[in-house]
Motif scaffolding. Structure first.
Motif, PDB file in Angstrom:
ATOM      1  N   PHE A  11     -12.775 -22.400   8.246  1.00 43.16           N
ATOM      2  CA  PHE A  11     -13.597 -21.822   9.319  1.00 43.16           C
ATOM      3  C   PHE A  11     -14.370 -20.575   8.882  1.00 43.16           C
ATOM      4  O   PHE A  11     -15.588 -20.535   8.993  1.00 43.16           O
ATOM      5  CB  PHE A  11     -12.734 -21.562  10.553  1.00 43.16           C
ATOM      6  CG  PHE A  11     -12.164 -22.839  11.094  1.00 43.16           C
ATOM      7  CD1 PHE A  11     -12.992 -23.757  11.722  1.00 43.16           C
ATOM      8  CD2 PHE A  11     -10.823 -23.165  10.932  1.00 43.16           C
ATOM      9  CE1 PHE A  11     -12.501 -24.966  12.194  1.00 43.16           C
ATOM     10  CE2 PHE A  11     -10.318 -24.369  11.409  1.00 43.16           C
ATOM     11  CZ  PHE A  11     -11.155 -25.269  12.033  1.00 43.16           C
ATOM     12  N   ALA A  12     -13.658 -19.570   8.355  1.00 43.82           N
ATOM     13  CA  ALA A  12     -14.355 -18.317   8.001  1.00 43.82           C
ATOM     14  C   ALA A  12     -15.377 -18.567   6.899  1.00 43.82           C
ATOM     15  O   ALA A  12     -16.506 -18.071   6.946  1.00 43.82           O
ATOM     16  CB  ALA A  12     -13.344 -17.261   7.578  1.00 43.82           C
ATOM     17  N   ILE A  25     -14.763 -13.398  12.304  1.00 38.87           N
ATOM     18  CA  ILE A  25     -13.394 -13.894  12.114  1.00 38.87           C
ATOM     19  C   ILE A  25     -12.595 -12.926  11.242  1.00 38.87           C
ATOM     20  O   ILE A  25     -13.109 -12.419  10.250  1.00 38.87           O
ATOM     21  CB  ILE A  25     -13.437 -15.278  11.422  1.00 38.87           C
ATOM     22  CG1 ILE A  25     -14.042 -16.311  12.379  1.00 38.87           C
ATOM     23  CG2 ILE A  25     -12.047 -15.714  10.956  1.00 38.87           C
ATOM     24  CD1 ILE A  25     -14.227 -17.683  11.755  1.00 38.87           C
ATOM     25  N   GLY A  26     -11.344 -12.656  11.615  1.00 35.75           N
ATOM     26  CA  GLY A  26     -10.455 -11.906  10.732  1.00 35.75           C
ATOM     27  C   GLY A  26      -9.736 -10.754  11.390  1.00 35.75           C
ATOM     28  O   GLY A  26      -8.681 -10.343  10.918  1.00 35.75           O
ATOM     29  N   ALA A  82     -25.614 -18.386  20.818  1.00 37.29           N
ATOM     30  CA  ALA A  82     -25.477 -17.370  19.764  1.00 37.29           C
ATOM     31  C   ALA A  82     -24.100 -17.406  19.093  1.00 37.29           C
ATOM     32  O   ALA A  82     -24.005 -17.476  17.877  1.00 37.29           O
ATOM     33  CB  ALA A  82     -25.728 -15.983  20.349  1.00 37.29           C
ATOM     34  N   TRP A  83     -23.021 -17.365  19.872  1.00 41.07           N
ATOM     35  CA  TRP A  83     -21.680 -17.241  19.305  1.00 41.07           C
ATOM     36  C   TRP A  83     -20.735 -18.243  19.945  1.00 41.07           C
ATOM     37  O   TRP A  83     -20.890 -18.585  21.117  1.00 41.07           O
ATOM     38  CB  TRP A  83     -21.103 -15.843  19.579  1.00 41.07           C
ATOM     39  CG  TRP A  83     -22.081 -14.746  19.392  1.00 41.07           C
ATOM     40  CD1 TRP A  83     -22.684 -14.380  18.214  1.00 41.07           C
ATOM     41  CD2 TRP A  83     -22.599 -13.867  20.395  1.00 41.07           C
ATOM     42  NE1 TRP A  83     -23.530 -13.322  18.440  1.00 41.07           N
ATOM     43  CE2 TRP A  83     -23.500 -12.992  19.761  1.00 41.07           C
ATOM     44  CE3 TRP A  83     -22.382 -13.733  21.762  1.00 41.07           C
ATOM     45  CZ2 TRP A  83     -24.189 -12.001  20.446  1.00 41.07           C
ATOM     46  CZ3 TRP A  83     -23.067 -12.743  22.454  1.00 41.07           C
ATOM     47  CH2 TRP A  83     -23.956 -11.892  21.791  1.00 41.07           C
ATOM     48  N   VAL A  84     -19.740 -18.667  19.172  1.00 37.17           N
ATOM     49  CA  VAL A  84     -18.701 -19.538  19.730  1.00 37.17           C
ATOM     50  C   VAL A  84     -17.330 -19.122  19.233  1.00 37.17           C
ATOM     51  O   VAL A  84     -17.199 -18.558  18.140  1.00 37.17           O
ATOM     52  CB  VAL A  84     -18.906 -21.040  19.364  1.00 37.17           C
ATOM     53  CG1 VAL A  84     -20.054 -21.639  20.123  1.00 37.17           C
ATOM     54  CG2 VAL A  84     -19.086 -21.247  17.873  1.00 37.17           C
ATOM     55  N   ILE A 117     -17.170 -16.957  15.747  1.00 34.72           N
ATOM     56  CA  ILE A 117     -16.727 -15.560  15.603  1.00 34.72           C
ATOM     57  C   ILE A 117     -15.220 -15.379  15.789  1.00 34.72           C
ATOM     58  O   ILE A 117     -14.723 -14.265  15.669  1.00 34.72           O
ATOM     59  CB  ILE A 117     -17.467 -14.634  16.598  1.00 34.72           C
ATOM     60  CG1 ILE A 117     -17.277 -15.114  18.034  1.00 34.72           C
ATOM     61  CG2 ILE A 117     -18.952 -14.534  16.234  1.00 34.72           C
ATOM     62  CD1 ILE A 117     -17.764 -14.124  19.081  1.00 34.72           C
ATOM     63  N   GLY A 118     -14.500 -16.465  16.069  1.00 36.62           N
ATOM     64  CA  GLY A 118     -13.052 -16.301  16.224  1.00 36.62           C
ATOM     65  C   GLY A 118     -12.447 -17.540  16.835  1.00 36.62           C
ATOM     66  O   GLY A 118     -13.141 -18.541  17.044  1.00 36.62           O
ATOM     67  N   GLY A 119     -11.144 -17.441  17.109  1.00 38.83           N
ATOM     68  CA  GLY A 119     -10.498 -18.603  17.690  1.00 38.83           C
ATOM     69  C   GLY A 119      -9.004 -18.515  17.595  1.00 38.83           C
ATOM     70  O   GLY A 119      -8.430 -17.427  17.493  1.00 38.83           O
TER      71      GLY A 119
END
Ligand code: ADP
Ligand code: MG
Length: 298
Positions: A11-12, A25-26, A82-84, A117-119
């Motif tokens: 992912f990252a 992410i992180g 833009a972001w998910v 951007i994350g998850g």
């Protein structure tokens, strides 16, 4: 593979980076810096194996579709994605499956310049939750609640392919080989109408994406706008595959009630009809006028 290695490798490492993300992410949470003068549209959808897609669906298609259904919701608001974030629950961490899933997910994310951007990653029965965020401007989001009598009703693309594909997979119908691939593609790789949604800003009075079928989804616009409608069934853009394989009554029925097409249904005041036709033609988006809004029927 450790959870950390999966997040990093699959992912990252794969995501594209946007300038309006300060922390991706992180960390414990992502930090975004929205452009001044904008508003954000935010949506989430969960897909569960065996409920929202057949368990035999290839991982590429699951990755693609889990993002597509969310981008479709943003499109219906006229928002620019833009972001998910991605919350993934997996029974086992299999590299081949993850590779396929990511290929599908990132093919669509990159096409629309969307940053992951994350998850979250958990163990359990296969389920995918994507949250998508996108830009609108004040007063420009297209709501379900602003359709008015005499506005024209439109739909993008064609209707019924995805529902036909599902019936085929459920072995309820047989289909000529020549159209099997094409309609499975329409079920598994819906094209979210992002560009069309943005063009509809300041033109459409109301919009919704068709996930549950035209009749049900147009019904949401009617209910929330407190209006009625006349539909011209002979003007429905029924998909060619339905015309080829079903008797006319069944084709109309499926086009009206079949879900999963992810086309946009929207309303337009008569005086914006010309502008609409120009804008959607300029982006090569097929559209059909299928009826008019009326006063609410009692
Ligand atoms: P925490 O325990 O603090 O919630 P995690 O260990 O779950 O953090 O996640 C570490 C980082 O990886 C976070 O930034 C999180 O957003 C990100 N992340 C976790 N799972 C995913 C995923 N499936 N896709 C993208 N990013 C993820
Ligand atoms: Mg934390």
């Amino acid at each position: 593979m450790s959870e950390f290695a999966i997040i990093h490798d699959f992912f990252a490492a794969k995501r594209l980076k946007r300038p309006d993300v300060s922390v991706g992410i992180g960390d414990d949470a992502a930090i975004v810096k929205p452009l001044p003068g904008h508003e954000l549209a935010i949506t989430a959808d969960t897909l569960i194996a065996g409920v929202h897609f057949p368990t035999t669906t290839p991982p590429y298609d699951i990755g693609y579709k889990s993002l597509a259904v969310n981008l479709s919701d943003l499109a219906a608001m006229g928002a620019a994605p833009a972001w998910v974030t991605l919350a993934l629950t997996l029974p086992h961490a299999e590299s081949d499956w993850l590779r396929g899933f990511c290929e599908g997910f990132f093919a669509l994310a990159n096409k629309h310049q969307v940053e992951l951007i994350g998850g979250d990653l958990t163990k359990g029965p296969l389920s995918i939750t994507v949250q998508a965020m996108g830009y609108t401007k004040p007063q420009q989001a297209i709501l379900r609640s602003s359709a008015k009598p005499d506005h024209l009703i439109y739909v993008t693309g064609t209707l019924g392919d995805a529902a036909l594909a599902l019936r085929y997979l459920q072995e309820k119908i047989s289909l000529p080989e020549s159209i099997q691939q094409k309609i499975l593609f329409r079920l598994n790789r819906p094209e979210p109408r992002v560009k069309a949604g943005i063009e509809l800003r300041s033109i459409a009075s109301a919009a919704i994406d068709i996930s549950d079928g035209l009749a049900a989804d147009l019904g949401h616009i009617l209910e929330q706008s407190n209006v009625g409608a006349i539909l011209h069934v002979d003007q429905l853009p029924i998909a060619q595959a339905l015309i080829q394989t079903l008797i006319p009554e069944d084709a109309i029925q499926l086009a009206l009630t079949g879900g999963d097409d992810y086309e946009l249904c929207f309303t337009v005041p008569e005086d914006k009809k010309f502008q609409l036709e120009q804008r959607l033609s300029a982006i090569n988006c097929r559209f059909s006028c299928i009826g008019e809004i009326t006063e609410k029927k009692v």
